[in-house]
Design a protein around this motif. Structure first.
Motif, mmCIF file in Angstrom:
data_model
loop_
_atom_site.group_PDB
_atom_site.id
_atom_site.type_symbol
_atom_site.label_atom_id
_atom_site.label_comp_id
_atom_site.label_asym_id
_atom_site.label_seq_id
_atom_site.Cartn_x
_atom_site.Cartn_y
_atom_site.Cartn_z
ATOM 1 N N GLN A 150 7.101 10.996 2.596
ATOM 2 C CA GLN A 150 7.831 9.973 1.857
ATOM 3 C C GLN A 150 7.320 8.575 2.220
ATOM 4 O OE1 GLN A 150 9.737 10.484 -0.651
ATOM 5 N NE2 GLN A 150 9.918 8.263 -0.869
ATOM 6 N N TYR A 151 7.123 8.338 3.522
ATOM 7 C CA TYR A 151 6.570 7.032 3.940
ATOM 8 C C TYR A 151 5.214 6.796 3.273
ATOM 9 C CZ TYR A 151 10.015 7.521 7.757
ATOM 10 O OH TYR A 151 11.152 7.700 8.481
ATOM 11 N N CYS A 152 4.405 7.846 3.260
ATOM 12 C CA CYS A 152 3.066 7.721 2.673
ATOM 13 C C CYS A 152 3.152 7.404 1.185
ATOM 14 C CB CYS A 152 2.260 8.997 2.895
ATOM 15 S SG CYS A 152 1.950 9.315 4.639
ATOM 16 N N SER A 153 4.091 8.037 0.493
ATOM 17 C CA SER A 153 4.259 7.752 -0.936
ATOM 18 C C SER A 153 4.696 6.307 -1.139
ATOM 19 C CB SER A 153 5.286 8.695 -1.558
ATOM 20 O OG SER A 153 4.871 10.033 -1.385
ATOM 21 N N GLU A 154 5.513 5.806 -0.223
ATOM 22 C CA GLU A 154 5.940 4.405 -0.344
ATOM 23 C C GLU A 154 4.757 3.452 -0.143
ATOM 24 O OE1 GLU A 154 9.648 3.379 1.743
ATOM 25 O OE2 GLU A 154 10.279 5.457 1.444
ATOM 26 N N LEU A 155 3.808 3.845 0.694
ATOM 27 C CA LEU A 155 2.599 3.015 0.863
ATOM 28 C C LEU A 155 1.846 2.917 -0.462
ATOM 29 C CD1 LEU A 155 1.360 4.369 4.321
ATOM 30 C CD2 LEU A 155 2.335 2.109 3.874
ATOM 31 N N HIS A 156 1.876 4.010 -1.216
ATOM 32 C CA HIS A 156 1.244 4.015 -2.541
ATOM 33 C C HIS A 156 1.977 3.075 -3.490
ATOM 34 C CE1 HIS A 156 -0.688 5.505 -6.143
ATOM 35 N NE2 HIS A 156 0.447 5.953 -6.620
ATOM 36 N N ILE A 157 3.304 3.106 -3.439
ATOM 37 C CA ILE A 157 4.106 2.237 -4.318
ATOM 38 C C ILE A 157 3.867 0.764 -3.979
ATOM 39 C CG2 ILE A 157 6.497 1.573 -4.881
ATOM 40 C CD1 ILE A 157 7.185 4.623 -4.425
ATOM 41 N N ILE A 158 3.813 0.472 -2.669
ATOM 42 C CA ILE A 158 3.569 -0.911 -2.257
ATOM 43 C C ILE A 158 2.207 -1.391 -2.749
ATOM 44 C CG2 ILE A 158 3.128 -2.377 -0.231
ATOM 45 C CD1 ILE A 158 5.329 -0.907 1.202
ATOM 46 N N GLU A 159 1.232 -0.499 -2.710
ATOM 47 C CA GLU A 159 -0.093 -0.896 -3.191
ATOM 48 C C GLU A 159 -0.037 -1.261 -4.671
ATOM 49 O OE1 GLU A 159 -3.946 -1.155 -4.628
ATOM 50 O OE2 GLU A 159 -2.676 0.533 -5.206
ATOM 51 N N ASN A 160 0.717 -0.512 -5.443
ATOM 52 C CA ASN A 160 0.888 -0.859 -6.858
ATOM 53 C C ASN A 160 1.550 -2.226 -7.010
ATOM 54 O OD1 ASN A 160 -0.312 1.368 -7.968
ATOM 55 N ND2 ASN A 160 1.587 2.543 -8.194
ATOM 56 N N LYS A 161 2.555 -2.482 -6.170
ATOM 57 C CA LYS A 161 3.228 -3.790 -6.226
ATOM 58 C C LYS A 161 2.249 -4.907 -5.876
ATOM 59 C CE LYS A 161 7.976 -2.411 -5.199
ATOM 60 N NZ LYS A 161 8.970 -2.283 -4.120
ATOM 61 N N ALA A 162 1.409 -4.650 -4.870
ATOM 62 C CA ALA A 162 0.427 -5.659 -4.452
ATOM 63 C C ALA A 162 -0.556 -5.934 -5.587
ATOM 64 C CB ALA A 162 -0.304 -5.198 -3.193
ATOM 65 N N ASP A 163 -0.938 -4.889 -6.306
ATOM 66 C CA ASP A 163 -1.798 -5.073 -7.489
ATOM 67 C C ASP A 163 -1.138 -6.013 -8.489
ATOM 68 O OD1 ASP A 163 -3.926 -3.539 -6.752
ATOM 69 O OD2 ASP A 163 -3.462 -1.823 -8.039
ATOM 70 N N ASP A 164 0.158 -5.804 -8.707
ATOM 71 C CA ASP A 164 0.876 -6.657 -9.663
ATOM 72 C C ASP A 164 0.925 -8.104 -9.176
ATOM 73 O OD1 ASP A 164 1.272 -4.541 -11.327
ATOM 74 O OD2 ASP A 164 3.337 -4.141 -10.704
ATOM 75 N N VAL A 165 1.221 -8.284 -7.883
ATOM 76 C CA VAL A 165 1.250 -9.645 -7.334
ATOM 77 C C VAL A 165 -0.115 -10.300 -7.531
ATOM 78 C CG1 VAL A 165 1.447 -11.037 -5.219
ATOM 79 C CG2 VAL A 165 3.017 -9.119 -5.604
ATOM 80 N N TYR A 166 -1.163 -9.546 -7.223
ATOM 81 C CA TYR A 166 -2.521 -10.078 -7.333
ATOM 82 C C TYR A 166 -2.840 -10.429 -8.782
ATOM 83 C CZ TYR A 166 -7.610 -10.348 -6.829
ATOM 84 O OH TYR A 166 -8.918 -10.771 -6.843
#
Lengths: 215, 215, 215
Positions: A150-166
């Motif tokens: 679950q933690y690992c999946s959240e790392l994936h979600i955060i990466e998507n969020k970071a893409d959006d911020v970028y």
């Protein structure tokens, strides 16, 4: 550490987990310093912040080297040696990315610290917290597999969020910044922070691979 | 699926191949949508195309997660678990790249869809076809080794062609586009499409590694 | 090669080391040509230099393919097949990066060859020398582990130096080059050279992983 005959029978493998946790501590320190940098950074204090972050980067390198040395002298390891090696290296890459972003602010002297950089650093801090939790449970992986996944999946979600911020940062930049050089400077700084979240996601993939391997 | 006692003895491992094929189907759908997008895209319909491609990206994520769950509950796998995991993830990266390119067209609102993007998407479609063929023969790898290696080598050749398309696109852009912001927008969109062919080549390397491992 | 009955008992595995050394030779030749290119390159001779470097790139591809074929027909390998495969591929990536940089000079026709490119190529040449030494001792890894690890650590240090060269180059460029298109051309050329040192560092990591695995 007592060196009696009994300590020889203590499972040696346990020593990797503290080292991995130390690397995570370094990521957290570097991210905390970076947050201060993007919040309070100015041409006057940039050198100082960069120096402090660089110290963390060195520390990370040292611990990674220690992991490598341990791997070469330890007979039994909790996971395959190459997995521990890859995990330690990739954790260390996150600190390297933070350091690169700090270096670029220091060297490029942009007119302003990129808007959106604070948001990205906050995501990196979240990454570090999730990684910390995952690494803490690595030694009881059989029991904690679900939670760690679950933690690992959240790392994936955060990466998507970071893409959006970028991407949103770039849209703003494209609209407002008509100075090509300044635009590239800001983009280069932000892309290193975004890369930190890519590497954090990759840590998640490595841990998932370890889970899968020892399922 | 019948749940009689006999099905318990059916080789469980076969279930990974359909999942991998599903991921390839998602790549193909995303590439088809992307081709339409670069051929018929306009400021009016960009949101719609991006939405459809994003749906494929979600679907790809879901199937990857299913692969991960299956890997964790299956005792016997056709290849090492970590290889299936890496293959599924990298296949999924191709869809992610297509999605990123679509997102950038939607968000950056370039003056025109980059010239050369159609050519790159056609190469991605070729990649998808080759990968489809390779994945279809993975379950009989002992027999099909030569043919599958050939598909992987073609993925490498396509990547070289994509490099050429990208470089020629940049030359044109450098000559004609004097607006720095527009230039960077177009470059960022094209670089994601080029990255899709990099990831397809990486899929080829992973499959070649699997071949080598089980030679 | 004698084909007597005895040669059948000669350890077959030894054949990978000469092939790996051949790939390193190709890197060295490409780096030598690239040094000449950045020192003496002009619009008149750019095509010729690029052609010569491209020949090395082809040669590298051919040897990599040979490694793959050997891996598929050899029963006993000195390390796990997948490690040899990854090592050969990543070595070959260094030549590819040099080739890309040469191609970009040839195609983009920058006003001048980027300042700092000579420094980067000299670092790539150092990388190649270290890799050569490391690869030469791979077949006696048990004895040479410490020395080979040292070479790998130096590859990491060189990569840091290359980062500094690249960053300093960018600072100069940001200050002096006000033509956005020319700026991007120069940056794209240099980033490929910098990538060569990244890939050399990655070679170091792969070799370290091999060391760790067979510790």
């Amino acid at each position: 550490m007592d060196n009696t005959i009994f300590s020889k029978f203590t499972p040696k493998e346990k020593k990797f987990f503290p080292l991995l946790k130390e690397i995570v501590e370094v990521i957290k320190s570097a991210a905390d310093l970076m947050l201060e940098f993007v919040e309070k950074g100015s041409p006057e204090n940039a050198a100082e912040y960069y120096k402090k972050i660089k110290e963390q980067e060195h520390k990370g390198d040292e611990i990674s080297n220690k992991v490598f040395d341990e791997l070469n002298t330890t007979f039994i390891t909790p996971f395959d040696r190459e997995d521990i090696h890859l995990l330690a290296n990739t954790l260390d890459d996150i600190t390297d990315d933070i350091n690169s972003a700090a270096k670029r602010i220091f060297l490029y002297k942009p007119q302003e610290i990129p808007q959106g950089s604070r948001e990205l650093v906050l995501l990196i801090k979240k990454d570090a917290e999730l990684i910390e939790k995952a690494v803490e449970e690595l030694d009881v992986l059989k029991k904690s597999r679900k939670r760690v996944s679950q933690y690992c999946s959240e790392l994936h979600i955060i990466e998507n969020k970071a893409d959006d911020v970028y991407d949103n940062f770039l849209i703003q930049l494209f609209e407002k910044q008509h100075n090509g050089v300044e635009l590239i400077k800001q983009k280069e700084i932000m892309s290193e922070l975004e890369k930190a979240t890519d590497d954090a996601e990759y840590v998640g993939k490595i841990i998932k691979t370890i889970i899968v391997k020892y399922a």
